[in-house]
Scaffold this motif. Structure first.
Motif: not given
Length: 467
Positions: A265, A268-269, A272, A275, A279, A362
């Motif tokens: 997470y 990914a944050k 972007s 992302d 995931e 997400f």
């Protein structure tokens, strides 16, 4: 009702004297010493402050509880903290504290080789053992450290052979590990003489002035970049101009067994553009998590305390942690409903919302993190009553509450009445008291690793092949 979750009448025997939510909420649940130790341990980053407790108080509580628990229970908890919860310093701290108590001390020799899974944990343990001043190393600690030396090869030793106050050679001279082969005899000599070959790591290469783009691409192509290093350096790779295809391919090849869902997470944050790829890497990592059949109700606490960081130095708040856990559960559960809850402290009243069409992956975390229902406390009983009315006619196989277990329903002392076949609290707080009132909940699960799902599966007799 399930035999695991019998009905229970409210009784003062359910309650501790300490009040929750900073002293003005419901009284905490009475729990056994090992349950209290689990709370303090599995949702804890050692010595870092949390919402209602400072880090020193948490570590003091762990130290206080260890001699009050059976040695076998503490031993198993330390292994769980390392292998399932993936904590690094906490299990070492437990082992160091066990050395102080008869009965517990005898288990340290076989514990240390199981929880020391990185070479720098050898020196970390000794630093913890000497935290109150240098003392003689007990025989069981010496035995365990000696055995743990066999866990590592030259690359692993060299990666962590640092010019620190306590060096790997210092631990070796105290533990006296005995080589089992001629190759290991030579390896131990190199550790002692500090003649280990320089490891081919990204830190070493970039420190030596190597071209950043070429270094990242070479290490990824040769699969020499660890999973955590991969996730943490995606932004650095982009800055260096690494081709997108190379980053995506490395994510596909990544072995993330010691990563937490939070690690994915966080990556990914911050990235972007990747992302979806991150995931997918997370889903591959947890592909063998047990599938949870039937209908599940997720209740996610988004109260004011949930925007507190999980520790003083963390990048995550409790709401994000709860969101990531709910996201992972949503992928594994056959069918689910999502409720968010908070409330008004002055009015002592809950405010809850049914998220009818939550996103997956997400996106579900974002649904939770961006929600705002007033910022007051969680009112567990009121929320459950609202849910039972809202979902009238629907039978839930389980209810999972993701919370920091700081119930604000006082002065109304009626305890919550969860109505699922099984009812769980997933507690993301290291606070020493919680709301697992005896006989009301099937279980309280502390921590934030993916293994909360394997725990649920084991209690419900669901097949689990996840390691």
């Amino acid at each position: 009702m399930s035999k695991l979750n019998p009905t229970s009448k409210a009784s003062k025997d359910l309650f501790d004297e300490e009040r929750l939510a900073g002293g003005y909420g419901m009284r905490g649940a009475k729990e056994s010493n090992i349950q209290l130790l689990r709370r303090a341990t599995l949702a804890n980053l050692l010595w870092e402050d949390v919402a209602y407790m400072d880090g020193k108080k948490v570590s003091d509580e762990i130290a206080r509880l260890i001699p009050l628990c059976l040695p076998e229970e503490v031993y198993e908890l330390a292994i769980e903290a390392r292998k399932k919860q993936k904590l690094r310093h906490t299990p070492l701290f437990i082992a160091a504290q066990m050395c102080r108590h008869d009965g517990h001390r005898e288990m340290v020799g076989k514990l240390l080789p199981q929880i020391i899974t990185r070479a720098d944990m050898l020196t970390d343990f000794l630093a913890l053992y000497w935290s109150d001043g240098k003392v003689t190393l007990c025989n069981q600690a010496r035995k365990g450290l000696a055995e743990a030396f066999h866990n590592f090869d030259e690359y692993q030793f060299a990666k962590y052979d640092r010019d620190a106050a306590i060096k790997l050679r210092d631990v070796m001279f105290l533990a006296h590990p005995k080589a089992r082969t001629e190759e290991e005899q030579e390896l131990f000599r190199k550790v002692a003489d500090r003649e280990l070959s320089t490891p081919d790591t990204w830190e070493v290469a970039l420190s030596a002035g190597a071209d950043k783009k070429e270094t990242w691409e070479r290490l990824m192509a040769e699969r020499k970049l660890g999973a955590l290093a991969m996730l943490r350096n995606i932004s650095n790779m982009q800055e260096a101009g690494v081709e997108r295809k190379a980053i995506v391919e490395s994510l596909k090849n990544m072995k993330g067994s010691m990563l937490l869902p939070l690690d994915f997470y966080k990556a990914a944050k911050k990235n972007s553009a990747f992302d979806r790829d991150i995931e997918e890497a997370m889903l591959r990592t947890y592909a063998n998590l047990p599938k949870i059949p039937g209908k599940t109700l997720f209740i996610v606490d988004i109260s004011g305390s949930m925007i507190s960081l999980i520790s003083g130095n963390s990048d995550f708040d409790r709401k994000e942690v709860a969101g990531v856990m709910a996201m992972l559960a949503s992928i594994q559960c056959e069918d689910f409903e999502l409720v968010l809850t908070s409330g008004s402290d002055p009015k002592r009243q809950h405010q809850s919302e049914w998220v009818r069409y939550p996103e997956k992956g997400f996106g579900l975390v974002r649904n939770i993190v961006e929600a705002d229902l007033g910022g007051g406390g969680i009112f567990t009983r009121q929320c459950l009553e609202w849910c039972e009315e809202t979902f009238a006619g629907k039978d839930f196989d389980r209810i999972i509450v993701f919370s920091d277990s700081q119930d604000c329903d006082w002065p109304d002392k009626r305890i919550p009445k969860p109505f699922g076949r099984h009812n769980y609290i997933c507690d993301v707080s290291a606070h020493t008291k919680g709301i697992n009132y005896k006989g009301v909940w099937t279980a309280e699960i502390s921590g934030w690793s993916e293994h909360f799902l394997t725990f649920i599966a084991s209690l419900e007799g669901i097949e689990n092949t996840f390691e």
